[in-house]
Design a protein around this motif. Structure first.
Motif, PDB file in Angstrom:
ATOM      1  N   PHE A   7     -83.253   8.945 -38.410  1.00 46.48           N
ATOM      2  CA  PHE A   7     -83.305   9.179 -39.859  1.00 46.48           C
ATOM      3  C   PHE A   7     -82.914   7.885 -40.552  1.00 46.48           C
ATOM      4  N   SER A 106     -87.738  19.397 -43.984  1.00 48.74           N
ATOM      5  CA  SER A 106     -86.414  18.804 -43.760  1.00 48.74           C
ATOM      6  C   SER A 106     -85.333  19.806 -44.134  1.00 48.74           C
ATOM      7  N   GLN A 108     -81.057  21.330 -43.582  1.00 45.67           N
ATOM      8  CA  GLN A 108     -79.646  21.049 -43.322  1.00 45.67           C
ATOM      9  C   GLN A 108     -79.010  22.320 -42.758  1.00 45.67           C
ATOM     10  N   LEU A 139     -80.773  18.190 -40.099  1.00 47.01           N
ATOM     11  CA  LEU A 139     -79.471  17.533 -40.247  1.00 47.01           C
ATOM     12  C   LEU A 139     -78.418  18.605 -40.069  1.00 47.01           C
ATOM     13  N   ALA A 167     -79.813  13.901 -37.923  1.00 42.66           N
ATOM     14  CA  ALA A 167     -78.676  13.386 -38.684  1.00 42.66           C
ATOM     15  C   ALA A 167     -77.553  14.406 -38.719  1.00 42.66           C
ATOM     16  N   LYS A 169     -73.995  15.331 -41.300  1.00 42.88           N
ATOM     17  CA  LYS A 169     -73.046  15.113 -42.391  1.00 42.88           C
ATOM     18  C   LYS A 169     -71.652  15.414 -41.867  1.00 42.88           C
TER      19      LYS A 169
END
Length: 321
Positions: A7, A106, A108, A139, A167, A169
C-alpha cells in the motif's frame, strides 16, 4: 530504507459523519467535508472507523453514507475506503458484498469485540474476509477495543496467507514493537498516529494516520514529509506541539470516557463551523463550548496550527451562488 509494502506510503485521514437533529445524514455538510479534505491535499480517505461511528450505524445508514461518500470521493478523484465494524461476521461479509456491487474495493477490518478471538478464530475471520474476497484490499484496524491487539508475529502469519492484507492502522505500539513490525512484515504498510509516527518514520517507511494534526492539513503534510525525510529536529519539534494540542483538546472536551468521534468531530468543526458535534446514541458527543475552548487554546498556544478560512471554503462558495 527499502520499501516493498503493498500500500502506498501516505497520509490516511478519517471522514467524520455529520448527523442532523433527527439522527439522519446531513448530506451537504458531509459532501463539503470530503471535498475540503481532498482540496487540502488528503487523497487517502476512509469512513466508518471509530471516529466515523462505524460501530453505531444500522444498515440503512451504512448504505446511505457509503453511497454519498463514494460518490463525493470519486467526484474528486479519490478511491473510497470503507470501515467494517460489527460483532457479526455475516454482517461484515454482507457489507463487503454490498460495497463490491458499488465498485468499492478497499476496506478497513476490525475484529469482533464481544470476546477476544483465539488463534483459530482469528485465522477464520481473515479467511472469511481477505480470503473470501481476493480481489479486494484490506487494512486491519488494530485497536484494544477488539479485545485482542495483533502482534508482529500475527501479522507475519497473516501477510503470508493473504496478499490482499495491505496495511494496518496502529492505535498504539511501543518502540520494540515498531522495530519488529518493520522487520517481520515489510510487505504491510504500517500507519501510526502523531506521537508514534515521529519515531516510527525514523525506523521504517511508516504511513501517517492523521488525528489532531488534521486541524491544519498543510502542517500535517509538513509533519509527514519530515518523517519521510527523517528530519529529526522537525519531527521532534512538531510532535511536541501535537502532543500539547492533544492535551488541550482533552481538557476542553472534559472527563470521559468519550468515544473517538467526540474528539474528531471537533477537528471537523474547526474546518466548518456548521459541522454538528452530535453522535449517534447512546454515545455522548462534545459541545460547542468545548469546541470554542479548543480554538482559543490553539490561537493562544499554537497559532502556527491555526488554519485561516478563506473564500474558497465550500460554505463561502455556496453563499455567493
Amino acid at each position: 530504507m527499502t520499501d516493498d509494502a503493498r500500500f502506498p506510503r501516505t497520509v490516511l485521514a478519517a471522514c467524520c459523519v455529520p448527523w442532523d437533529q433527527a439522527g439522519q445524514l446531513a448530506d451537504h455538510v458531509f459532501r463539503d467535508s470530503i471535498a475540503g479534505l481532498v482540496r487540502e491535499g488528503f487523497g487517502d480517505l476512509y469512513v466508518f472507523g471509530t471516529a466515523g461511528e462505524g460501530h453505531a450505524v444500522d444498515e440503512p445508514r451504512f448504505d446511505q453514507v457509503v453511497d454519498v461518500f463514494a460518490d463525493e470521493a470519486r467526484r474528486h478523484g479519490v478511491e473510497p475506503m470503507v470501515g467494517l465494524i460489527s460483532l457479526s461476521l455475516p454482517t461484515v461479509i454482507d457489507r463487503i458484498e454490498r460495497c463490491l456491487i458499488r465498485g468499492i474495493r478497499s476496506f478497513q477490518l476490525s475484529l469482533p469485540s464481544w470476546g477476544a478471538l483465539n488463534d483459530v478464530e482469528l485465522a477464520s475471520f481473515f479467511a472469511e474476509t481477505c480470503g473470501r474476497f481476493p480481489n479486494a484490499d484490506f487494512l486491519h484496524y488494530n485497536l484494544a477495543r477488539s479485545g485482542r491487539m495483533l502482534t508482529p508475529d500475527d501479522y507475519a502469519t497473516l501477510a503470508a496467507r493473504h496478499p490482499n492484507l495491505v496495511a494496518v492502522k496502529h492505535t498504539r505500539a511501543d518502540y520494540p514493537t515498531v522495530h519488529r513490525l518493520f522487520a517481520q512484515t515489510p510487505s504491510i504498510r504500517h500507519f501510526f498516529t502523531e506521537s508514534t509516527y515521529s519515531y516510527a518514520s525514523l525506523v521504517g517507511p511508516a504511513g501517517f494516520l492523521v488525528s489532531v494534526a488534521s486541524v491544519n492539513p498543510r502542517r500535517a503534510r509538513e509533519f509527514f514529509d519530515a518523517g519521510v525525510a527523517r528530519d529529526v529536529a522537525a519531527l521532534m519539534a512538531m510532535c511536541a506541539e501535537l502532543v500539547g494540542m492533544s492535551g488541550e483538546l482533552r481538557r476542553a472536551v472534559g472527563p470521559g470516557p468519550h468515544i473517538d468521534g467526540a474528539f474528531d468531530k471537533v477537528f471537523a468543526k474547526v474546518h466548518d463551523p456548521e459541522f454538528p458535534l452530535r453522535l449517534l446514541p447512546p454515545y455522548q458527543g462534545s459541545t460547542d463550548e468545548a469546541y470554542k475552548s479548543f480554538l482559543e487554546a490553539l490561537n493562544e498556544h499554537y497559532p502556527q496550527w491555526v488554519r485561516r478560512r478563506d473564500s474558497d471554503h465550500p460554505r463561502a462558495l455556496r453563499s455567493t451562488c
